[in-house]
Motif scaffolding. Structure first.
Motif, PDB file in Angstrom:
ATOM      1  N   LEU B 117       0.810  -1.224   0.000  1.00 37.89           N
ATOM      2  CA  LEU B 117       0.000   0.000   0.000  1.00 37.89           C
ATOM      3  C   LEU B 117       0.845   1.277   0.000  1.00 37.89           C
ATOM      4  N   GLY B 118       1.875   1.314   0.867  1.00 36.34           N
ATOM      5  CA  GLY B 118       2.696   2.523   0.958  1.00 36.34           C
ATOM      6  C   GLY B 118       3.366   2.842  -0.361  1.00 36.34           C
ATOM      7  N   HIS B 119       3.989   1.813  -0.947  1.00 40.03           N
ATOM      8  CA  HIS B 119       4.643   2.005  -2.243  1.00 40.03           C
ATOM      9  C   HIS B 119       3.632   2.391  -3.316  1.00 40.03           C
ATOM     10  N   GLY B 120       2.479   1.723  -3.290  1.00 34.17           N
ATOM     11  CA  GLY B 120       1.441   2.013  -4.272  1.00 34.17           C
ATOM     12  C   GLY B 120       0.948   3.446  -4.172  1.00 34.17           C
ATOM     13  N   LEU B 121       0.848   3.936  -2.929  1.00 32.47           N
ATOM     14  CA  LEU B 121       0.373   5.306  -2.730  1.00 32.47           C
ATOM     15  C   LEU B 121       1.389   6.312  -3.281  1.00 32.47           C
ATOM     16  N   VAL B 122       2.685   6.057  -2.991  1.00 32.05           N
ATOM     17  CA  VAL B 122       3.729   6.946  -3.519  1.00 32.05           C
ATOM     18  C   VAL B 122       3.690   6.950  -5.051  1.00 32.05           C
ATOM     19  N   ALA B 123       3.564   5.751  -5.630  1.00 29.88           N
ATOM     20  CA  ALA B 123       3.500   5.645  -7.092  1.00 29.88           C
ATOM     21  C   ALA B 123       2.307   6.427  -7.641  1.00 29.88           C
ATOM     22  N   LEU B 163      -5.387  14.220  -3.586  1.00 36.38           N
ATOM     23  CA  LEU B 163      -4.698  13.381  -2.608  1.00 36.38           C
ATOM     24  C   LEU B 163      -5.651  12.319  -2.056  1.00 36.38           C
ATOM     25  N   ALA B 164      -6.876  12.742  -1.762  1.00 43.59           N
ATOM     26  CA  ALA B 164      -7.879  11.782  -1.275  1.00 43.59           C
ATOM     27  C   ALA B 164      -8.118  10.703  -2.321  1.00 43.59           C
ATOM     28  N   LYS B 165      -8.169  11.125  -3.598  1.00 46.21           N
ATOM     29  CA  LYS B 165      -8.387  10.156  -4.673  1.00 46.21           C
ATOM     30  C   LYS B 165      -7.210   9.188  -4.792  1.00 46.21           C
ATOM     31  N   ALA B 166      -5.987   9.716  -4.581  1.00 45.20           N
ATOM     32  CA  ALA B 166      -4.794   8.857  -4.666  1.00 45.20           C
ATOM     33  C   ALA B 166      -4.841   7.774  -3.592  1.00 45.20           C
ATOM     34  N   VAL B 167      -5.231   8.160  -2.360  1.00 34.88           N
ATOM     35  CA  VAL B 167      -5.341   7.179  -1.271  1.00 34.88           C
ATOM     36  C   VAL B 167      -6.373   6.119  -1.638  1.00 34.88           C
TER      37      VAL B 167
END
Lengths: 200, 197
Positions: B117-123, B163-167
């Motif tokens: 999840l963390g990596h995916g969020l950064v990507a 940002l909300a959409k990215a999460v």
């Protein structure tokens, strides 16, 4: 397809122009507006585009519907321009913007989607050396257009299942099953295409 | 490198996920504080498609979605369509969509399985916000005739929503990869998004 498309059937010289000619004209007009820097030139361009709507026998309503989508944004830009750069600059920027949007919309309103697809398929010919196959582009377009109602139906099913379980309509609980079902649907379409020998 | 049956499956995926992005645009758009650019789930769809399909197929699906819009189908959020939308001031964001999807897909597929999840969020933030704004903001500045800083401060209004959409997109992509582990390549030096499906 006609239900979805923005095409408005009329018998006019603009409608009869080949799709490729209209698209080329649109690109040239887009490049040309960069040269227009005077306020009266922009207004003249707007008047010409409005005149073309008349030639195409489209109503003012058609034009208004097309411009409504950008009206608010253009108004905001106009106010900003008047404050920052004066009214002449505002007329040029907003006039050119509105004229181009209206002209592009005119091409869409007067050209059947099928004709545009044909131009796309023909136009993708030179891309062959980059691995693009024009025949597949045509197949992709018709497949894509037919996929929209299918995925919309899948979305409806997911929503119904959610409501039946009494689950609130949380976006994640809606999107995950929709993506998974779409993947399965694509699998089935792929199988069907292979079974029909599309992958020669 | 690709067998033809994989190419046919990719064709089906491209068509289906172009439709997926279109359907997300049918969800009504809303304009916070009456700001002129409506916020929609469509850009969320672009992020999800990138993380799920990988760079090549995601870029193809998004490009193809834009092609359908250009052909006059009113698939863009708010029922817009036709060539007019590509002449408007926010055209840069549309043109940035395939790039955003490709960047997200490249980063996610490069790391491979399992999706974290963390990596995916950064990507998703790098592709769906930084890369997208890098294309969208200058085009808005150019088309609207305003300065780059002015266009940038205008786009800042959307940052919180994006940002909300990215999460949301990262969470959805994680759940999809758990449901369908065949999509991501196993963690090994792989330089292609093509996976035998």
């Amino acid at each position: 397809m006609t239900v979805l498309a923005t095409y408005v059937p009329r018998d006019s010289p603009v409608h009869r122009l080949p799709a490729g000619v209209k698209l080329t004209g649109l690109v040239l007009a887009g490049l040309g507006t960069v040269l227009l820097g005077r306020w009266w030139q922009s207004l003249l361009l707007l008047a010409c585009v409005a005149g073309l709507y008349g030639v195409a026998r489209l109503t003012w309503r058609c034009l208004a519907v097309q411009l409504r989508a950008v009206a608010l944004l253009v108004a905001a830009i106009g106010v900003l321009q008047i404050v920052v750069a004066g009214w002449e600059r505002a007329v040029v920027t907003c006039g050119n913007l509105l004229a181009l949007v209206a002209l592009a919309a005119l091409v869409s309103l007067t050209t059947r989607t099928d004709d545009l697809i044909e131009v796309v398929v023909r136009g993708s010919g030179p891309l062959r050396r980059f691995g693009v196959e024009p025949e597949r582009v045509g197949l992709l377009v018709s497949l894509g257009i037919r996929s929209v109602p299918v995925v919309a139906r899948l979305a409806g099913e997911v929503r119904d299942a959610q409501l039946a379980r009494g689950a609130a309509t949380r976006p994640v609980a809606f999107l995950v099953p929709l993506v998974v079902r779409s993947l399965r649907h694509a699998d089935r379409v792929g199988e069907a295409l292979i079974a029909r020998g599309v992958d020669d | 490198m690709h067998t033809s049956s994989n190419r046919t499956r990719d064709l089906a995926l491209t068509a289906t996920f172009a439709a997926f992005i279109a359907v997300l645009g049918l969800v009504p758009a809303f304009s916070p504080f009456g700001f002129p650019v409506p916020i929609t789930l469509q850009s969320l769809g672009v992020m999800v498609v990138g993380a799920v399909l990988g760079p090549r197929r995601a870029a193809a699906a998004v490009l193809f979605f834009l092609l359908l819009v250009a052909l006059g189908l009113p698939l863009l959020a708010g029922g817009r369509g036709g060539l007019g939308v590509f002449a408007g001031p926010s055209a840069g964001y549309l043109l940035g969509f395939p790039v955003a999807a490709a960047v997200i897909g490249a980063l996610v597929y490069r790391r491979g399985a399992p999706y974290q999840l963390g990596h995916g969020l950064v990507a998703t933030v790098i592709g769906g916000i930084i890369a997208l704004y890098a294309i969208g903001v200058p085009v808005t500045a150019w088309r609207a005739g305003i300065s780059l800083p002015a266009a940038m401060s205008g786009s800042a209004l959307f940052l919180v929503g994006d940002l909300a959409k990215a999460v949301l997109a990262a969470v959805v992509a994680g759940a999809v990869h758990r449901a369908d582990p065949r999509l991501l390549p196993s963690r090994a030096p792989v330089d292609t998004s093509a996976v035998p499906v």
